[in-house]
Design a protein around this motif. Structure first.
Motif, PDB file in Angstrom:
ATOM      1  N   GLY A  27      11.266   4.571  -3.493  1.00  0.00           N
ATOM      2  CA  GLY A  27      10.025   4.467  -2.721  1.00  0.00           C
ATOM      3  C   GLY A  27      10.177   5.319  -1.475  1.00  0.00           C
ATOM      4  N   GLU A  28       9.985   4.681  -0.311  1.00  0.00           N
ATOM      5  CA  GLU A  28      10.139   5.397   0.954  1.00  0.00           C
ATOM      6  C   GLU A  28      11.517   5.137   1.576  1.00  0.00           C
ATOM      7  OE1 GLU A  28       7.904   7.461   2.833  1.00  0.00           O
ATOM      8  OE2 GLU A  28       7.019   7.601   0.853  1.00  0.00           O
ATOM      9  N   ARG A  29      12.296   4.280   0.903  1.00  0.00           N
ATOM     10  CA  ARG A  29      13.568   3.849   1.476  1.00  0.00           C
ATOM     11  C   ARG A  29      14.703   4.820   1.107  1.00  0.00           C
ATOM     12  NH1 ARG A  29      14.745  -0.584   4.124  1.00  0.00           N
ATOM     13  NH2 ARG A  29      12.625  -1.307   3.821  1.00  0.00           N
ATOM     14  N   ILE A  30      15.517   5.179   2.106  1.00  0.00           N
ATOM     15  CA  ILE A  30      16.615   6.114   1.860  1.00  0.00           C
ATOM     16  C   ILE A  30      17.812   5.344   1.297  1.00  0.00           C
ATOM     17  CG2 ILE A  30      18.227   7.733   2.942  1.00  0.00           C
ATOM     18  CD1 ILE A  30      15.998   8.270   5.035  1.00  0.00           C
ATOM     19  N   LEU A 336      20.966   6.811   8.644  1.00  0.00           N
ATOM     20  CA  LEU A 336      19.806   6.827   7.745  1.00  0.00           C
ATOM     21  C   LEU A 336      19.880   5.760   6.668  1.00  0.00           C
ATOM     22  CD1 LEU A 336      19.361  10.658   7.259  1.00  0.00           C
ATOM     23  CD2 LEU A 336      17.781   9.123   8.411  1.00  0.00           C
ATOM     24  N   GLU A 337      21.072   5.153   6.516  1.00  0.00           N
ATOM     25  CA  GLU A 337      21.297   4.164   5.476  1.00  0.00           C
ATOM     26  C   GLU A 337      20.200   3.102   5.491  1.00  0.00           C
ATOM     27  OE1 GLU A 337      25.733   3.370   4.590  1.00  0.00           O
ATOM     28  OE2 GLU A 337      24.920   1.514   5.434  1.00  0.00           O
ATOM     29  N   ASP A 338      19.515   2.960   4.378  1.00  0.00           N
ATOM     30  CA  ASP A 338      18.476   1.941   4.238  1.00  0.00           C
ATOM     31  C   ASP A 338      17.287   2.166   5.175  1.00  0.00           C
ATOM     32  OD1 ASP A 338      17.815  -0.126   2.589  1.00  0.00           O
ATOM     33  OD2 ASP A 338      18.345  -1.670   4.055  1.00  0.00           O
ATOM     34  N   GLY A 339      17.157   3.384   5.686  1.00  0.00           N
ATOM     35  CA  GLY A 339      16.058   3.682   6.593  1.00  0.00           C
ATOM     36  C   GLY A 339      14.855   4.228   5.846  1.00  0.00           C
TER      37      GLY A 339
END
Lengths: 408, 165
Positions: A27-30, A336-339
């Motif tokens: 989705g939009e999650r990194i 950025l993890e989980d960003g």
């Protein structure tokens, strides 16, 4: 949800310089992030071995368009140490003053970029307008807005006279006022606080483990600053505070840089007040005796490290440079993890990776006319003010006069 | 006082003594060149022990960077490690150029990876224990076996450059 890998870079509108990132998204999650660097590698270390020490000062100054004084100072410090040169104290103070002016121009530039990345372009316009004040001072003192050419092996190439000092102190007063306003904005403007808080989080433990440097580390509560911990130039004789913050996010990095601006003004005033009289350079031998030295410098982005090995000739055996961005880029993956993907530009920008800013002249091509005309900065500014008055009904003339009066 | 420790203060001398006490073979291999700077030259086989001692017992927990040197028949590797009080220890060891194998230090310093990848690309070091990863800093199509920071490496002139020369 299916995972998607998207490449960002090496050329991408969200990046200001060539780097390549592969971002795995759900989705939009990194979910994952990897970086490929090296697009700006110009072989400067090798080129240094093929040139004389003095030529290298100018080459090294061009590693970075912003931290130019940083790199040249870091390099000459190493060479001076190997050659056992006693650099005049006045030169050390002048280096410090230029170094802090460079930090101010870098941090104001960063603040503008950060504003731009989060859609707060008014902040970009304001900070970059104010940044002109420090750029003008640098141009006045050194002859250049960037790549100042102030350093030489054994000291500095230009002295500060009474007029320089007067305009510098005036500029520092102006900028201090403006910075106080930005600090107020950062502390009170809810949209900015909400946009930057809990974005690009880097815990204290991770900052230490991953070797973060500079404001990136200090905003995660890492109390390290080369100026205090391994003093060089005149820093050992000056009183200043190392600014840290424990927000551990982009908001914290913003507060740290603003706090550092205030410290820079303090450092410049002190350095000017305590600046000893005397010569600004001593003669350096062309051939540098065999030896090695490690020089460290607190650049606006963090610790810059130069290692120089001399072999007794007029050319170095080896010059090694570790710029702060290389250390900090390794923390971006964690940040950025989980960003969210939309946070990527500001998170990357928040470590303040380096990009170049250069010339002051602008070439205007008149339609239908083949010749090129040069336009002076003052005329461009007046033209801009006039354009806004005519086309947008906004009158900046009063604000411009106020700023000019302050600088007079 | 020997020439090697001129300019050093008591702190650096104490570190030098601790190193020599633990590793007697370092007696004439550790120099404090000025306040906050110590240089040590060790054998490749002793490097890891000295490094671990420096990290665990002497508090050098921060890695500044790693420098690679082409010293003719050998390649030298200098590990610049520092601690909170600014004292920086530079530990060098050499390996033969025909077999330039070094061990990764990423288990002690995770950020060392990028510095080790740089040594691989620019000097042709072979780093044992460093997993798969993205190369740095040379382009993906860089010819194998070309190590630009080696002293005998010369820039190849492209056809276009030759025509314009």
């Amino acid at each position: 949800m299916r995972k998607v890998v998207i490449p960002i870079g090496p050329q991408h509108p969200a990046l200001k310089e060539p780097e390549s990132f592969n971002v795995t998204l759900s989705g939009e999650r990194i979910m994952a992030f990897s970086a490929r660097l090296g697009y700006n590698h110009r072989g400067i270390e090798k080129a240094c071995e093929e040139r004389t020490y003095l030529q290298d000062v100018y080459l090294i100054e061009r590693i970075c368009g912003i931290c130019s004084h940083t790199h040249s100072t870091c390099f000459v410090q190493a060479v001076e140490e190997i050659a056992a040169l006693e650099v005049p104290r006045r030169a050390l103070y002048i280096r410090t003053v230029i170094g802090e002016l460079e930090r101010i121009h870098s941090h104001l530039l960063w603040l503008g970029v950060a504003g731009h990345e989060v859609g707060f372009d008014t902040l970009l316009m304001y900070t970059w307008r104010d940044r002109e004040v420090v750029m003008d001072i640098l141009a006045d003192v050194t002859g250049n807005r960037v790549n100042y050419g102030m350093n030489t092996i054994g000291g500095v190439r230009r002295d500060l006279d009474a007029a320089h000092i007067k305009s510098m102190l005036k500029a520092v007063d102006t900028l201090e006022d403006r910075t106080k306003y930005y600090i107020q904005v950062a502390r009170e403007e809810r949209t900015l606080i909400e946009r930057l808080s809990k974005v690009g989080t880097l815990t204290h433990e991770d900052a230490v483990k991953l070797g973060a440097v500079g404001p990136t580390a200090r905003a995660s509560g890492v109390d390290r600053d080369t100026r205090r911990d391994d003093p060089y130039a005149a820093y050992g004789e000056l009183d200043f505070k190392v600014v840290t913050d424990d927000h551990n996010d982009v908001y914290g990095r913003t507060l740290v840089r603003m706090g550092e601006l205030m410290e820079s003004y303090k450092i410049i005033r002190q350095a000017i007040k305590n600046m000893p009289d005397g010569p600004i350079a001593i003669k350096s031998p062309r051939r540098i005796p065999a030896g090695e030295a490690l020089s460290r410098y607190e650049a606006p982005r963090g610790e810059d490290v130069h290692y120089v090995k001399a072999n007794g000739t007029d050319r170095p055996e080896r010059v090694k440079v570790r710029a702060p961005t290389l250390a900090n880029l390794q923390t971006v993956e964690k940040m950025l993890e989980d960003g969210q993907l939309a946070d990527l530009p500001i998170v990357i920008a928040a470590i303040d990776p380096c990009f170049s800013c250069t010339d002051r002249s602008i070439v205007v091509r008149r339609s239908g006319v083949r010749s090129k005309n040069m336009i002076r900065w003052e005329d461009l500014r007046s033209r801009g003010i006039e354009w806004y008055r005519e086309n947008r009904g906004i009158d900046f003339a009063k604000l411009n006069r106020k700023l000019s009066d302050r600088m007079r | 006082m020997t020439e090697a420790i001129v300019g050093a203060t008591a702190k650096e001398e104490a570190i030098r003594q601790k190193l020599v006490e633990r590793f007697p073979f370092l007696a004439d291999k550790v120099r404090a060149t000025r306040p906050r700077r110590i240089f040590a030259l060790v054998e490749a086989k002793d490097f890891e022990n000295v490094l671990v001692f420096a990290i665990q017992e002497l508090g050098f927990t921060i890695l500044c960077t790693i420098t690679g040197l082409d010293d003719g028949p050998t390649l030298g590797f200098v590990y610049h490690i520092t601690r909170q009080d600014g004292i920086t220890l530079n530990i060098q060891y050499d390996v033969p150029k025909e077999n330039p194998v070094i061990n990764t230090v990423t288990k002690y310093f995770p950020p060392a990876e990028i510095y080790e990848r740089e040594l691989i690309d620019l000097l042709g070091a072979r780093v044992e224990g460093l997993g798969e990863g993205v190369r740095y800093p040379l382009p993906d199509d860089w010819p194998a076996g070309e190590y630009p920071l080696r002293k005998d490496w010369k820039k190849k002139i492209s056809d276009t450059e030759a025509e314009n020369a």
